[in-house]
Design a protein around this motif. Structure first.
Motif, PDB file in Angstrom:
ATOM      1  N   LEU A  50     -31.202  72.489 -43.559  1.00 31.77           N
ATOM      2  CA  LEU A  50     -31.747  73.674 -44.461  1.00 31.77           C
ATOM      3  C   LEU A  50     -33.079  74.091 -43.923  1.00 31.77           C
ATOM      4  O   LEU A  50     -33.159  75.372 -44.114  1.00 31.77           O
ATOM      5  N   VAL A  51     -33.857  73.357 -43.482  1.00 31.75           N
ATOM      6  CA  VAL A  51     -35.369  73.671 -43.518  1.00 31.75           C
ATOM      7  C   VAL A  51     -35.785  73.483 -41.984  1.00 31.75           C
ATOM      8  O   VAL A  51     -36.685  74.160 -41.545  1.00 31.75           O
ATOM      9  N   ALA A  52     -35.268  72.631 -41.171  1.00 38.82           N
ATOM     10  CA  ALA A  52     -35.738  72.389 -39.809  1.00 38.82           C
ATOM     11  C   ALA A  52     -35.112  73.349 -38.751  1.00 38.82           C
ATOM     12  O   ALA A  52     -34.007  74.063 -39.198  1.00 38.82           O
ATOM     13  N   GLY A  53     -35.819  73.893 -37.885  1.00 36.23           N
ATOM     14  CA  GLY A  53     -35.576  74.914 -36.940  1.00 36.23           C
ATOM     15  C   GLY A  53     -35.642  76.175 -37.708  1.00 36.23           C
ATOM     16  O   GLY A  53     -36.793  76.473 -38.120  1.00 36.23           O
ATOM     17  N   TRP A  57     -34.359  80.140 -45.290  1.00 39.94           N
ATOM     18  CA  TRP A  57     -35.053  81.326 -46.051  1.00 39.94           C
ATOM     19  C   TRP A  57     -35.517  82.397 -45.008  1.00 39.94           C
ATOM     20  O   TRP A  57     -35.882  83.448 -45.340  1.00 39.94           O
ATOM     21  N   ALA A  58     -35.210  82.124 -43.824  1.00 42.52           N
ATOM     22  CA  ALA A  58     -35.720  83.158 -42.719  1.00 42.52           C
ATOM     23  C   ALA A  58     -34.764  84.447 -42.667  1.00 42.52           C
ATOM     24  O   ALA A  58     -33.764  84.187 -43.139  1.00 42.52           O
ATOM     25  N   ARG A  59     -35.045  85.432 -42.035  1.00 39.65           N
ATOM     26  CA  ARG A  59     -34.347  86.680 -42.288  1.00 39.65           C
ATOM     27  C   ARG A  59     -33.126  86.442 -40.934  1.00 39.65           C
ATOM     28  O   ARG A  59     -33.709  85.772 -40.070  1.00 39.65           O
ATOM     29  N   ASP A  60     -32.103  86.521 -41.545  1.00 39.94           N
ATOM     30  CA  ASP A  60     -30.806  86.485 -40.623  1.00 39.94           C
ATOM     31  C   ASP A  60     -30.581  85.090 -40.112  1.00 39.94           C
ATOM     32  O   ASP A  60     -30.045  84.768 -39.098  1.00 39.94           O
ATOM     33  N   ALA A  61     -30.651  84.195 -40.968  1.00 37.65           N
ATOM     34  CA  ALA A  61     -30.699  82.809 -40.606  1.00 37.65           C
ATOM     35  C   ALA A  61     -29.756  81.969 -41.647  1.00 37.65           C
ATOM     36  O   ALA A  61     -29.724  80.712 -41.591  1.00 37.65           O
ATOM     37  N   LYS A  62     -29.260  82.589 -42.526  1.00 36.75           N
ATOM     38  CA  LYS A  62     -28.528  82.098 -43.617  1.00 36.75           C
ATOM     39  C   LYS A  62     -27.056  81.179 -43.052  1.00 36.75           C
ATOM     40  O   LYS A  62     -27.007  79.957 -43.165  1.00 36.75           O
ATOM     41  N   THR A  63     -26.449  81.718 -42.120  1.00 37.24           N
ATOM     42  CA  THR A  63     -25.305  81.323 -41.542  1.00 37.24           C
ATOM     43  C   THR A  63     -25.604  80.068 -40.698  1.00 37.24           C
ATOM     44  O   THR A  63     -25.032  78.958 -40.577  1.00 37.24           O
ATOM     45  N   GLU A  64     -26.570  80.293 -39.906  1.00 35.18           N
ATOM     46  CA  GLU A  64     -27.220  79.277 -38.737  1.00 35.18           C
ATOM     47  C   GLU A  64     -27.562  78.142 -39.751  1.00 35.18           C
ATOM     48  O   GLU A  64     -27.265  77.117 -39.286  1.00 35.18           O
ATOM     49  N   ALA A  65     -28.429  78.177 -40.670  1.00 35.49           N
ATOM     50  CA  ALA A  65     -28.692  76.963 -41.347  1.00 35.49           C
ATOM     51  C   ALA A  65     -27.691  76.231 -42.161  1.00 35.49           C
ATOM     52  O   ALA A  65     -27.673  75.214 -42.151  1.00 35.49           O
ATOM     53  N   LEU A  66     -26.571  77.057 -42.622  1.00 35.12           N
ATOM     54  CA  LEU A  66     -25.594  76.280 -43.254  1.00 35.12           C
ATOM     55  C   LEU A  66     -24.756  75.413 -42.139  1.00 35.12           C
ATOM     56  O   LEU A  66     -24.421  74.463 -42.534  1.00 35.12           O
ATOM     57  N   LEU A  67     -24.612  76.197 -41.133  1.00 35.49           N
ATOM     58  CA  LEU A  67     -23.924  75.329 -39.932  1.00 35.49           C
ATOM     59  C   LEU A  67     -24.600  73.987 -39.305  1.00 35.49           C
ATOM     60  O   LEU A  67     -24.168  73.055 -39.322  1.00 35.49           O
ATOM     61  N   LYS A  68     -26.013  74.304 -39.329  1.00 41.01           N
ATOM     62  CA  LYS A  68     -26.864  73.347 -39.188  1.00 41.01           C
ATOM     63  C   LYS A  68     -26.914  72.202 -40.148  1.00 41.01           C
ATOM     64  O   LYS A  68     -26.730  70.855 -39.901  1.00 41.01           O
ATOM     65  N   SER A  69     -26.790  72.481 -41.422  1.00 42.22           N
ATOM     66  CA  SER A  69     -26.620  71.668 -42.556  1.00 42.22           C
ATOM     67  C   SER A  69     -25.532  70.814 -42.442  1.00 42.22           C
ATOM     68  O   SER A  69     -25.360  69.497 -42.724  1.00 42.22           O
ATOM     69  N   LEU A  70     -24.327  71.365 -42.230  1.00 36.32           N
ATOM     70  CA  LEU A  70     -22.989  70.738 -42.022  1.00 36.32           C
ATOM     71  C   LEU A  70     -22.994  69.756 -40.926  1.00 36.32           C
ATOM     72  O   LEU A  70     -22.607  68.865 -41.107  1.00 36.32           O
TER      73      LEU A  70
END
Length: 172
Positions: A50-53, A57-70
């Motif tokens: 959720l926080v690395a990369g 909370w970054a703009r247009d990064a919700k899907t990317e952060a959730l995929l990275k989290s999984l």
């Protein structure tokens, strides 16, 4: 790149140590079971994703952060399993009330290692620029010369084009 490397180290160590110490303070300083260790690895991997990369909370990064989290949760699970079975270095952290045992079994040592490894991977994977996510503009892009089709040089009416196509097709 050095900035990303340092940021990954700091993020991983801070989050890993915080979760490891919190677990030891809340649930005791003993080494947890293999299942609990694997779940802790998954939790720390999910949090780092959720926080690395690009953080959530970054703009247009919700899907990317959730995929990275999984992906981080799965990788954390695997890394926790690997550390528990293969990192047998004896560690005594009883002076800090964090337990005694092998480094792979103690949350205060294994969680920072997992978090740091994943944070470094996610930070170095992210290039940090928004320009690379946009389509690059080339020098030879097609440009429209006129706003109205009738003003364009060599513009033909649709009927003329249809007639020409019909004539070419009839010749065959």
């Amino acid at each position: 790149m050095l900035r990303r490397l340092l940021l990954g180290l700091v993020e991983g160590l801070l989050l890993g140590v915080a979760l490891g110490v919190a677990y030891c303070r809340v649930f005791g300083a003993g080494a947890p079971s293999a299942v609990v260790t694997a779940l802790l690895g998954a939790v720390v991997g999910f949090a780092i994703g959720l926080v690395a990369g690009r953080p959530i909370w970054a703009r247009d990064a919700k899907t990317e952060a959730l995929l990275k989290s999984l992906a981080g949760a799965l990788a954390g699970l695997g890394l926790a399993f690997a550390l528990r079975h293969w990192l047998k270095l004896a560690v005594d952290l009883s002076a800090l009330s964090l337990g005694t045992g092998s480094a792979g079994e103690l949350p205060a040592t294994s969680l920072p290692l997992i978090a740091t490894a994943l944070a470094l991977f996610f930070e170095l994977d992210d290039d940090g620029t928004r320009a690379s996510r946009q389509t690059p503009k080339t020098k030879h892009q097609k440009q429209r010369l006129a706003n109205d089709d009738s003003d364009a040089i060599g513009a033909r009416e649709p009927e003329e084009f249809d007639d020409e196509v019909d004539r070419k097709f009839e010749k065959r």
